[in-house]
Design a protein around this motif. Structure first.
Motif, PDB file in Angstrom:
ATOM      1  N   THR A   1       0.843  -1.200   0.000  1.00 14.20           N
ATOM      2  CA  THR A   1       0.000   0.000   0.000  1.00 14.20           C
ATOM      3  C   THR A   1       0.876   1.248   0.000  1.00 14.20           C
ATOM      4  O   THR A   1       0.617   2.197  -0.741  1.00 14.20           O
ATOM      5  CB  THR A   1      -0.928  -0.002   1.225  1.00 14.20           C
ATOM      6  OG1 THR A   1      -1.743  -1.170   1.189  1.00 14.20           O
ATOM      7  CG2 THR A   1      -1.805   1.236   1.254  1.00 14.20           C
ATOM      8  N   TYR A   2       1.918   1.250   0.850  1.00 14.73           N
ATOM      9  CA  TYR A   2       2.866   2.371   0.857  1.00 14.73           C
ATOM     10  C   TYR A   2       3.479   2.579  -0.528  1.00 14.73           C
ATOM     11  O   TYR A   2       3.547   3.701  -1.030  1.00 14.73           O
ATOM     12  CB  TYR A   2       4.021   2.118   1.840  1.00 14.73           C
ATOM     13  CG  TYR A   2       3.703   2.355   3.277  1.00 14.73           C
ATOM     14  CD1 TYR A   2       2.983   3.465   3.707  1.00 14.73           C
ATOM     15  CD2 TYR A   2       4.171   1.480   4.253  1.00 14.73           C
ATOM     16  CE1 TYR A   2       2.717   3.686   5.035  1.00 14.73           C
ATOM     17  CE2 TYR A   2       3.912   1.695   5.591  1.00 14.73           C
ATOM     18  CZ  TYR A   2       3.186   2.799   5.969  1.00 14.73           C
ATOM     19  OH  TYR A   2       2.935   3.012   7.286  1.00 14.73           O
TER      20      TYR A   2
ATOM     21  N   LEU B   1       2.887   5.882  -2.788  1.00 11.02           N
ATOM     22  CA  LEU B   1       4.062   6.695  -3.106  1.00 11.02           C
ATOM     23  C   LEU B   1       4.260   6.805  -4.619  1.00 11.02           C
ATOM     24  O   LEU B   1       4.617   7.866  -5.132  1.00 11.02           O
ATOM     25  CB  LEU B   1       5.314   6.111  -2.451  1.00 11.02           C
ATOM     26  CG  LEU B   1       5.427   6.342  -0.954  1.00 11.02           C
ATOM     27  CD1 LEU B   1       6.578   5.516  -0.391  1.00 11.02           C
ATOM     28  CD2 LEU B   1       5.623   7.812  -0.638  1.00 11.02           C
TER      29      LEU B   1
ATOM     30  N   SER C   1       2.163  13.256   3.224  1.00 11.51           N
ATOM     31  CA  SER C   1       2.891  12.143   3.827  1.00 11.51           C
ATOM     32  C   SER C   1       2.100  11.537   4.979  1.00 11.51           C
ATOM     33  O   SER C   1       2.181  10.337   5.232  1.00 11.51           O
ATOM     34  CB  SER C   1       4.269  12.597   4.293  1.00 11.51           C
ATOM     35  OG  SER C   1       4.146  13.665   5.211  1.00 11.51           O
TER      36      SER C   1
ATOM     37  N   ILE D   1      -0.425   9.065   3.505  1.00  9.58           N
ATOM     38  CA  ILE D   1       0.269   7.854   3.067  1.00  9.58           C
ATOM     39  C   ILE D   1       0.654   6.993   4.262  1.00  9.58           C
ATOM     40  O   ILE D   1       0.436   5.779   4.277  1.00  9.58           O
ATOM     41  CB  ILE D   1       1.506   8.213   2.217  1.00  9.58           C
ATOM     42  CG1 ILE D   1       1.068   8.883   0.916  1.00  9.58           C
ATOM     43  CG2 ILE D   1       2.352   6.972   1.928  1.00  9.58           C
ATOM     44  CD1 ILE D   1       2.198   9.469   0.112  1.00  9.58           C
ATOM     45  N   PHE D   2       1.203   7.620   5.294  1.00 13.79           N
ATOM     46  CA  PHE D   2       1.622   6.895   6.500  1.00 13.79           C
ATOM     47  C   PHE D   2       0.446   6.184   7.158  1.00 13.79           C
ATOM     48  O   PHE D   2       0.505   4.979   7.422  1.00 13.79           O
ATOM     49  CB  PHE D   2       2.283   7.853   7.490  1.00 13.79           C
ATOM     50  CG  PHE D   2       2.608   7.227   8.814  1.00 13.79           C
ATOM     51  CD1 PHE D   2       3.698   6.383   8.940  1.00 13.79           C
ATOM     52  CD2 PHE D   2       1.827   7.469   9.927  1.00 13.79           C
ATOM     53  CE1 PHE D   2       4.000   5.795  10.149  1.00 13.79           C
ATOM     54  CE2 PHE D   2       2.114   6.884  11.136  1.00 13.79           C
ATOM     55  CZ  PHE D   2       3.203   6.048  11.256  1.00 13.79           C
TER      56      PHE D   2
ATOM     57  N   GLY E   1      -1.084   3.165   5.175  1.00 15.93           N
ATOM     58  CA  GLY E   1      -0.323   1.923   5.288  1.00 15.93           C
ATOM     59  C   GLY E   1      -0.512   1.250   6.630  1.00 15.93           C
ATOM     60  O   GLY E   1      -0.674   0.023   6.716  1.00 15.93           O
TER      61      GLY E   1
END
Length: 75
Positions: free
Chosen positions: A25-26, A30, A47, A50-51, A54
């Protein structure tokens, strides 16, 4: 005194599966963020998004697999 219980074999296996899916997923997010940044010169995802995406995918998938495994064991 123990703070955490010992994980069973299926729980360890489920965590590894969840961690792998979280990692993919990360990488996917990305990649999407990078490509959009190259094309439009603005990144659509922060970010933080995204963090947390995941992390949530990893723990959520592990939870689903653990619940499914416990249901299968009871039957």
């Amino acid at each position: 005194m123990k703070f955490f219980k010992k994980m069973s074999k299926y729980e360890q296996s489920n965590w590894k599966s969840g961690a792998v899916l979280g990692f993919y997923t990360y990488m996917l997010l990305l990649f999407i963020n990078y490509i959009c940044g190259l094309i439009s010169e603005s990144e659509p995802l922060t970010s933080g998004i995204i963090f947390w995406s995941g992390i949530l995918v990893a723990f959520g998938y592990e939870l689903v697999l653990n619940l499914k495994s416990k249901k299968d064991i009871k039957n």
